[in-house]
Design an enzyme around this catalytic site. Sequence first.
Site, PDB file in Angstrom:
ATOM      1  CE  LYS A 164      -3.718   2.269   2.468  1.00 18.25           C
ATOM      2  NZ  LYS A 164      -4.730   2.123   3.509  1.00 18.25           N
ATOM      3  CE  LYS A 183      -6.245   1.571  -0.561  1.00 15.94           C
ATOM      4  NZ  LYS A 183      -6.769   1.427   0.778  1.00 15.94           N
TER       5      LYS A 183
HETATM    6  C1  PBG Z   1      -7.441   3.236   5.411  1.00 15.05           C
HETATM    7  C2  PBG Z   1      -7.826   3.029   3.990  1.00 15.05           C
HETATM    8  C3  PBG Z   1      -7.636   3.947   2.952  1.00 15.05           C
HETATM    9  C4  PBG Z   1      -8.236   3.403   1.828  1.00 15.05           C
HETATM   10  C5  PBG Z   1      -8.760   2.155   2.189  1.00 15.05           C
HETATM   11  N1  PBG Z   1      -8.471   1.921   3.531  1.00 15.05           N
HETATM   12  C6  PBG Z   1      -7.071   5.315   2.939  1.00 15.05           C
HETATM   13  C7  PBG Z   1      -5.794   5.644   3.547  1.00 15.05           C
HETATM   14  O1  PBG Z   1      -4.926   4.797   3.787  1.00 15.05           O
HETATM   15  O2  PBG Z   1      -5.627   6.828   3.817  1.00 15.05           O
HETATM   16  C8  PBG Z   1      -8.302   4.094   0.493  1.00 15.05           C
HETATM   17  C9  PBG Z   1      -9.280   3.614  -0.460  1.00 15.05           C
HETATM   18  C10 PBG Z   1      -9.597   4.515  -1.566  1.00 15.05           C
HETATM   19  O3  PBG Z   1      -8.986   5.580  -1.767  1.00 15.05           O
HETATM   20  O4  PBG Z   1     -10.516   4.172  -2.319  1.00 15.05           O
HETATM   21  N2  PBG Z   1      -6.669   2.360   6.073  1.00 15.05           N
END
Ligand code: PBG
Length: 329
Positions: A201, A255
């Site tokens: 991520k 992601k």
């Molecule tokens: C939080 C989380 C995030 C997303 C999914 N879970 C955002 C972040 O890490 O700030 C993002 C998903 C999206 O942008 O569609 N743990």
Amino acid sequence: MITGKFPSLRLRRSRKNKWSRRLIEENNLSTSDFILPIFLVDGKNKKQNIKSMPKVYRYSLDKINRIIDNAIQIGLPMIALFPFTQSNKKNFLGTEALNENNLVCKAIQQIKKKYKNEIGIMCDVALDPYTSHGHDGILKSGYVLNDETLKILIDQSLLQAQLGCDVLSPSDMMDGRIGEIRKALDKNGHQMTQILSYAVKYASNFYGPFRDAVGSKGVLIGNKKNYQMDYKNADEALREVALDIKEGADMVMVKPGLPYLDIIRSVKNNFKIPVMAYQVSGEYSLLSSGINKGLINENAILESLIAFKRAGANAIVSYYADRINKILK
Ligand code: PBG
């Protein structure tokens, strides 16, 4: 490997007719390839617009059955639950995460009771919907503490598993969390609860609209670069995945999606495991507003989604999933 040459070889020959193009298709999508995120909000009879995400809404629990009925009907294998948390329920430690009556916990129970195993339920493991500073863990002098956060993530995982969550998806990027969560699950009789690790991520600029959707927009102090990955790195993604597999991840997530197709491909080439891709909120909103403004036509959605498949993704988390049957037609 590449044989033949012009003019005896003409690649356009097989592209001439539609039946022939269909015959040589290398990749395709079906509704089994999609996971639908659902945003939840407290209250009754609510379907709230999310300003930065056209056609995506927050629903109160009395409104979600219709959404899930549709998901099952079109053939989606899984939904992912995300709560909008009111600011009066947020605090420095994110204790609402461990409230067994929080929105996600109530939703899991309601959905399990009605739908049993007709559809999988996936829940985030992270504290960001619940912390007053918007970070995924415990904050100390601007730094997110790893091992202290792990303790809470374990409890959050156990709580969600116990209520019926099928797939826990730690999205917090703390070191060692997969192993600790797996150990705790097994010790407490949840051997069959799956873990989909957000192994890779990135600290991305494409999450903006999501933070709006869950109510952490403008809340976040600083950025998430001391735990989420640097987008300049690719090899490091393989180290993250290798660790998580060793620690017991059933599946891994990359992601965001479209800007990271190289990463999806290299994870798939290096580890023969299920790889999921997340077409995140920023990707969704850019595509959707481009289409709404007439800059590109709506077939660009399918083109973007096929790209994930081509890169090697097994399934895709997408805000288009609720309409994907129409998009695939
Ligand atoms: C939080 C989380 C995030 C997303 C999914 N879970 C955002 C972040 O890490 O700030 C993002 C998903 C999206 O942008 O569609 N743990």
